[in-house]
Design a protein around this motif. Structure first.
Motif, PDB file in Angstrom:
ATOM      1  N   SER A 121      54.120  37.213  25.259  1.00 56.79           N
ATOM      2  CA  SER A 121      55.314  37.364  24.419  1.00 56.79           C
ATOM      3  C   SER A 121      56.521  36.624  24.969  1.00 56.79           C
ATOM      4  CB  SER A 121      55.656  38.855  24.277  1.00 56.79           C
ATOM      5  OG  SER A 121      54.564  39.569  23.729  1.00 56.79           O
ATOM      6  N   LEU A 122      56.553  36.384  26.268  1.00 52.71           N
ATOM      7  CA  LEU A 122      57.720  35.750  26.881  1.00 52.71           C
ATOM      8  C   LEU A 122      58.056  34.377  26.295  1.00 52.71           C
ATOM      9  CD1 LEU A 122      57.200  36.733  30.639  1.00 52.71           C
ATOM     10  CD2 LEU A 122      58.933  37.604  29.072  1.00 52.71           C
ATOM     11  N   PRO A 123      57.054  33.520  25.959  1.00 56.44           N
ATOM     12  CA  PRO A 123      57.407  32.202  25.399  1.00 56.44           C
ATOM     13  C   PRO A 123      58.211  32.267  24.109  1.00 56.44           C
ATOM     14  CG  PRO A 123      55.126  32.204  26.146  1.00 56.44           C
ATOM     15  CD  PRO A 123      55.609  33.614  26.224  1.00 56.44           C
ATOM     16  N   PHE A 124      58.134  33.367  23.362  1.00 54.16           N
ATOM     17  CA  PHE A 124      58.908  33.483  22.130  1.00 54.16           C
ATOM     18  C   PHE A 124      60.406  33.482  22.424  1.00 54.16           C
ATOM     19  CE2 PHE A 124      54.850  34.748  20.517  1.00 54.16           C
ATOM     20  CZ  PHE A 124      54.879  34.421  19.175  1.00 54.16           C
ATOM     21  N   ALA A 125      60.779  33.907  23.616  1.00 57.30           N
ATOM     22  CA  ALA A 125      62.186  33.897  24.021  1.00 57.30           C
ATOM     23  C   ALA A 125      62.470  32.745  24.977  1.00 57.30           C
ATOM     24  CB  ALA A 125      62.553  35.226  24.677  1.00 57.30           C
ATOM     25  N   GLY A 126      61.535  31.793  25.060  1.00 61.33           N
ATOM     26  CA  GLY A 126      61.719  30.647  25.950  1.00 61.33           C
ATOM     27  C   GLY A 126      61.562  30.997  27.410  1.00 61.33           C
ATOM     28  N   LEU A 127      60.801  32.055  27.714  1.00 58.36           N
ATOM     29  CA  LEU A 127      60.609  32.500  29.093  1.00 58.36           C
ATOM     30  C   LEU A 127      59.134  32.442  29.464  1.00 58.36           C
ATOM     31  CD1 LEU A 127      62.852  35.702  28.890  1.00 58.36           C
ATOM     32  CD2 LEU A 127      63.530  33.481  29.802  1.00 58.36           C
ATOM     33  N   ARG A 128      58.849  32.676  30.704  1.00 62.88           N
ATOM     34  CA  ARG A 128      57.473  32.843  31.149  1.00 62.88           C
ATOM     35  C   ARG A 128      57.457  33.788  32.340  1.00 62.88           C
ATOM     36  NH1 ARG A 128      55.752  27.075  33.956  1.00 62.88           N
ATOM     37  NH2 ARG A 128      57.331  27.056  35.606  1.00 62.88           N
ATOM     38  N   LEU A 129      56.294  34.355  32.606  1.00 60.77           N
ATOM     39  CA  LEU A 129      56.175  35.317  33.692  1.00 60.77           C
ATOM     40  C   LEU A 129      56.473  34.623  35.019  1.00 60.77           C
ATOM     41  CD1 LEU A 129      55.398  38.315  33.500  1.00 60.77           C
ATOM     42  CD2 LEU A 129      53.124  37.701  34.320  1.00 60.77           C
ATOM     43  N   PRO A 130      57.470  35.105  35.778  1.00 57.28           N
ATOM     44  CA  PRO A 130      57.809  34.445  37.050  1.00 57.28           C
ATOM     45  C   PRO A 130      56.617  34.422  38.007  1.00 57.28           C
ATOM     46  CG  PRO A 130      59.496  36.043  36.422  1.00 57.28           C
ATOM     47  CD  PRO A 130      58.337  36.257  35.496  1.00 57.28           C
ATOM     48  N   ARG A 131      56.497  33.335  38.740  1.00 54.87           N
ATOM     49  CA  ARG A 131      55.357  33.197  39.651  1.00 54.87           C
ATOM     50  C   ARG A 131      55.368  34.258  40.742  1.00 54.87           C
ATOM     51  NH1 ARG A 131      54.663  26.638  40.644  1.00 54.87           N
ATOM     52  NH2 ARG A 131      54.142  26.113  38.465  1.00 54.87           N
ATOM     53  N   PHE A 132      56.566  34.601  41.213  1.00 54.73           N
ATOM     54  CA  PHE A 132      56.626  35.607  42.277  1.00 54.73           C
ATOM     55  C   PHE A 132      56.118  36.953  41.770  1.00 54.73           C
ATOM     56  CE2 PHE A 132      60.611  36.664  40.184  1.00 54.73           C
ATOM     57  CZ  PHE A 132      60.703  38.036  40.349  1.00 54.73           C
ATOM     58  N   LEU A 133      56.365  37.242  40.465  1.00 50.54           N
ATOM     59  CA  LEU A 133      55.892  38.503  39.905  1.00 50.54           C
ATOM     60  C   LEU A 133      54.374  38.479  39.747  1.00 50.54           C
ATOM     61  CD1 LEU A 133      56.563  41.258  38.783  1.00 50.54           C
ATOM     62  CD2 LEU A 133      56.977  40.214  36.544  1.00 50.54           C
ATOM     63  N   VAL A 134      53.843  37.317  39.350  1.00 54.76           N
ATOM     64  CA  VAL A 134      52.386  37.180  39.255  1.00 54.76           C
ATOM     65  C   VAL A 134      51.754  37.401  40.628  1.00 54.76           C
ATOM     66  CG1 VAL A 134      50.489  35.602  38.737  1.00 54.76           C
ATOM     67  CG2 VAL A 134      52.529  35.599  37.296  1.00 54.76           C
ATOM     68  N   GLY A 135      52.341  36.771  41.662  1.00 53.60           N
ATOM     69  CA  GLY A 135      51.824  36.951  43.019  1.00 53.60           C
ATOM     70  C   GLY A 135      51.914  38.394  43.482  1.00 53.60           C
ATOM     71  N   PHE A 136      53.029  39.054  43.132  1.00 50.76           N
ATOM     72  CA  PHE A 136      53.207  40.451  43.521  1.00 50.76           C
ATOM     73  C   PHE A 136      52.152  41.345  42.863  1.00 50.76           C
ATOM     74  CE2 PHE A 136      55.077  44.603  42.387  1.00 50.76           C
ATOM     75  CZ  PHE A 136      55.265  45.119  43.665  1.00 50.76           C
ATOM     76  N   LEU A 137      51.893  41.106  41.573  1.00 51.75           N
ATOM     77  CA  LEU A 137      50.907  41.916  40.863  1.00 51.75           C
ATOM     78  C   LEU A 137      49.502  41.695  41.415  1.00 51.75           C
ATOM     79  CD1 LEU A 137      52.219  41.481  37.204  1.00 51.75           C
ATOM     80  CD2 LEU A 137      52.357  43.536  38.614  1.00 51.75           C
ATOM     81  N   VAL A 179      53.003  50.998  32.683  1.00 48.48           N
ATOM     82  CA  VAL A 179      52.783  50.705  31.259  1.00 48.48           C
ATOM     83  C   VAL A 179      54.107  50.735  30.506  1.00 48.48           C
ATOM     84  CG1 VAL A 179      51.750  51.582  29.126  1.00 48.48           C
ATOM     85  CG2 VAL A 179      50.398  51.502  31.228  1.00 48.48           C
ATOM     86  N   ALA A 180      54.927  51.754  30.787  1.00 48.97           N
ATOM     87  CA  ALA A 180      56.223  51.878  30.111  1.00 48.97           C
ATOM     88  C   ALA A 180      57.106  50.670  30.389  1.00 48.97           C
ATOM     89  CB  ALA A 180      56.919  53.160  30.559  1.00 48.97           C
ATOM     90  N   LEU A 181      57.139  50.230  31.644  1.00 53.41           N
ATOM     91  CA  LEU A 181      57.975  49.081  31.999  1.00 53.41           C
ATOM     92  C   LEU A 181      57.519  47.819  31.269  1.00 53.41           C
ATOM     93  CD1 LEU A 181      58.462  49.646  35.845  1.00 53.41           C
ATOM     94  CD2 LEU A 181      60.135  49.997  34.016  1.00 53.41           C
ATOM     95  N   CYS A 182      56.199  47.612  31.186  1.00 53.47           N
ATOM     96  CA  CYS A 182      55.677  46.433  30.474  1.00 53.47           C
ATOM     97  C   CYS A 182      56.057  46.477  28.994  1.00 53.47           C
ATOM     98  CB  CYS A 182      54.161  46.356  30.622  1.00 53.47           C
ATOM     99  SG  CYS A 182      53.590  45.802  32.243  1.00 53.47           S
ATOM    100  N   CYS A 183      55.873  47.644  28.365  1.00 53.80           N
ATOM    101  CA  CYS A 183      56.158  47.758  26.929  1.00 53.80           C
ATOM    102  C   CYS A 183      57.643  47.628  26.629  1.00 53.80           C
ATOM    103  CB  CYS A 183      55.633  49.089  26.401  1.00 53.80           C
ATOM    104  SG  CYS A 183      53.844  49.176  26.315  1.00 53.80           S
ATOM    105  N   LEU A 184      58.475  48.258  27.446  1.00 51.39           N
ATOM    106  CA  LEU A 184      59.917  48.171  27.216  1.00 51.39           C
ATOM    107  C   LEU A 184      60.426  46.756  27.488  1.00 51.39           C
ATOM    108  CD1 LEU A 184      61.059  51.589  28.735  1.00 51.39           C
ATOM    109  CD2 LEU A 184      60.861  50.967  26.320  1.00 51.39           C
ATOM    110  N   ALA A 185      59.836  46.083  28.481  1.00 47.74           N
ATOM    111  CA  ALA A 185      60.211  44.685  28.734  1.00 47.74           C
ATOM    112  C   ALA A 185      59.816  43.806  27.556  1.00 47.74           C
ATOM    113  CB  ALA A 185      59.543  44.192  30.019  1.00 47.74           C
ATOM    114  N   LEU A 186      58.631  44.051  26.989  1.00 49.17           N
ATOM    115  CA  LEU A 186      58.192  43.275  25.827  1.00 49.17           C
ATOM    116  C   LEU A 186      59.101  43.530  24.631  1.00 49.17           C
ATOM    117  CD1 LEU A 186      54.525  42.697  24.774  1.00 49.17           C
ATOM    118  CD2 LEU A 186      56.236  43.213  23.053  1.00 49.17           C
TER     119      LEU A 186
END
Length: 391
Positions: free
Chosen positions: A84-100, A127-134
């Motif tokens: 969903s992030l590309p719809f707002a011109g964003l993408r998942l930060p690499r540091f967050l991907v590495g952290f996960l 789950v709540a954080l992911c949904c609210l962020a989306l």
């Protein structure tokens, strides 16, 4: 009718499987959003695996039945967010991907050792954080004016996130109080809401992709691919409504354009068209309508403007066109245009106005080109309703 938790899980498993399949199929028809749809399909598929493991959790080792199940479920929501992030011109930060990715093995090792209530609370928080962020992504998303489905996405994921956020304090509290019946009821309510979400989420996301695609296709059908201006179809559709107020109607024709193509090539000719379109669009106001209605023929409708305003704008365009065409192409001669300017009173017939502007344009050409011919409003402009009644 009593419905068990296992039954709800099975229903959710089926709806999520269909969601993954439909999203993957839909990917074929949305080239511009194929990455987003791939992430969404992967997210729904990951939720399917997680739900399947939860259904079988009593027959599997705790690490698999709970550990991997939660990992797949949380991973599914992360993939939905990433898509969903590309719809707002964003993408998942690499540091967050590495952290996960680093958190996943830790979760598998530590998670099974935690009490069930604590585990459910922590996983529910993620789950709540992911949904609210989306939901926040689409709340900030600024789609085309005709796209409205983003509000549905915000509602579906926002409510789902709030349900899981509410679980975070409630589940441990009920477990601490030893209220097993209340815990079972909370699990049923949560899973029932999850089934509704498994149906609403893919519908909302796919509706958004389809509506965005429809708006883009409509825009493409009304836009001249070379200049980016409105095309002939869009001009007539929009101008009919705009002539209800007094306006100036201009028809342009680039002088000796065929010789430019013949002597310097179509690439140079195309660049001349683009330069003229850009100059005209920048010089006219935001409320003015400018369109390419033929090969080298353009039209402009200027609501609320007077003849002198239009002539001033046309002279400015002519000056900038000569300067920028020389700077932007290999041409050594000036690029000029001829124009016919007709003044339209409120409610004038667009067809009659175009006929008059076309006659004036022809006069400008026969008088040597590189000039503007104008004619004040006259009785020949019959209001549209008068013409209709006379017919």
């Amino acid at each position: 009718m009593h419905m068990s938790l296992s039954t709800l899980y099975a229903i959710g498993l089926g709806t999520l499987t269909m969601a993954a399949a439909m999203t993957l199929w839909e990917r074929r028809f949305h080239a511009g959003r194929s990455q987003a749809l791939t992430f969404w399909a992967g997210g729904f598929a990951s939720l399917v695996v997680g739900c399947a493991l939860l259904i079988l959790r009593d027959t599997l080792p705790r690490l698999v039945g709970f550990g991997f199940a939660n990992l797949f479920i949380i991973g599914g929501y992360v993939l939905l967010l990433a898509g969903s992030l590309p719809f707002a011109g964003l993408r998942l930060p690499r540091f967050l991907v590495g952290f996960l990715l680093a958190l996943a093995p830790v979760w598998l090792v530590i998670g099974p050792t935690l009490p069930d209530a604590t585990w459910h609370a922590l996983s529910g928080l993620l789950v709540a954080l992911c949904c609210l962020a989306l939901a926040l992504v689409f709340a900030k998303f600024r789609p085309a004016a005709a796209v409205r489905t983003d509000r549905l996405v915000v509602t579906v994921f926002g409510l789902h996130g709030l349900v899981y956020l509410l679980r975070v304090p409630v589940i441990p509290l009920l477990a601490w109080q030893g209220r097993e019946a209340a815990l079972d009821l909370a699990a049923l309510i949560t899973m029932f809401e999850g089934v509704l979400f498994s149906m609403a989420a893919p519908m909302a996301l796919l509706s958004l992709a389809r509506e965005e695609n429809r708006v883009e296709l409509q825009h493409a059908s009304e836009t001249d691919f070379l200049t980016g201006l409105d095309n002939r179809r869009a001009f007539f559709a929009k101008a009919e409504a705009m002539v209800q107020a007094p306006a100036q109607l201009v028809l342009f024709d680039l002088d000796h354009f065929k010789s430019i193509n013949d002597r310097h090539g179509h690439e140079t000719g195309d660049e001349v068209l683009r330069i003229f379109a850009r100059v005209a669009k920048e010089r006219f106001g935001a409320d003015d309508l400018v369109a390419r209605v033929g090969g080298e023929e353009f039209a402009a409708l200027l609501p609320g403007a007077g003849p002198d305003d239009a002539i001033s704008a046309l002279n400015a365009i002519a000056w900038r066109l000569r300067r920028e065409a020389r700077a932007g192409t290999r041409l050594t001669q000036d690029v000029t245009f001829s124009a016919g300017l007709a003044s339209l009173p409120a409610g004038a017939s667009l067809t009659a106005g175009l006929n008059m502007a076309d006659r004036l344009l022809y006069q400008a050409k026969t008088k040597g080109r590189n000039r503007i011919e104008r004619e004040a409003a006259s009785s020949s402009f019959a209001p549209a309703d008068t013409e209709t009644s006379a017919a």
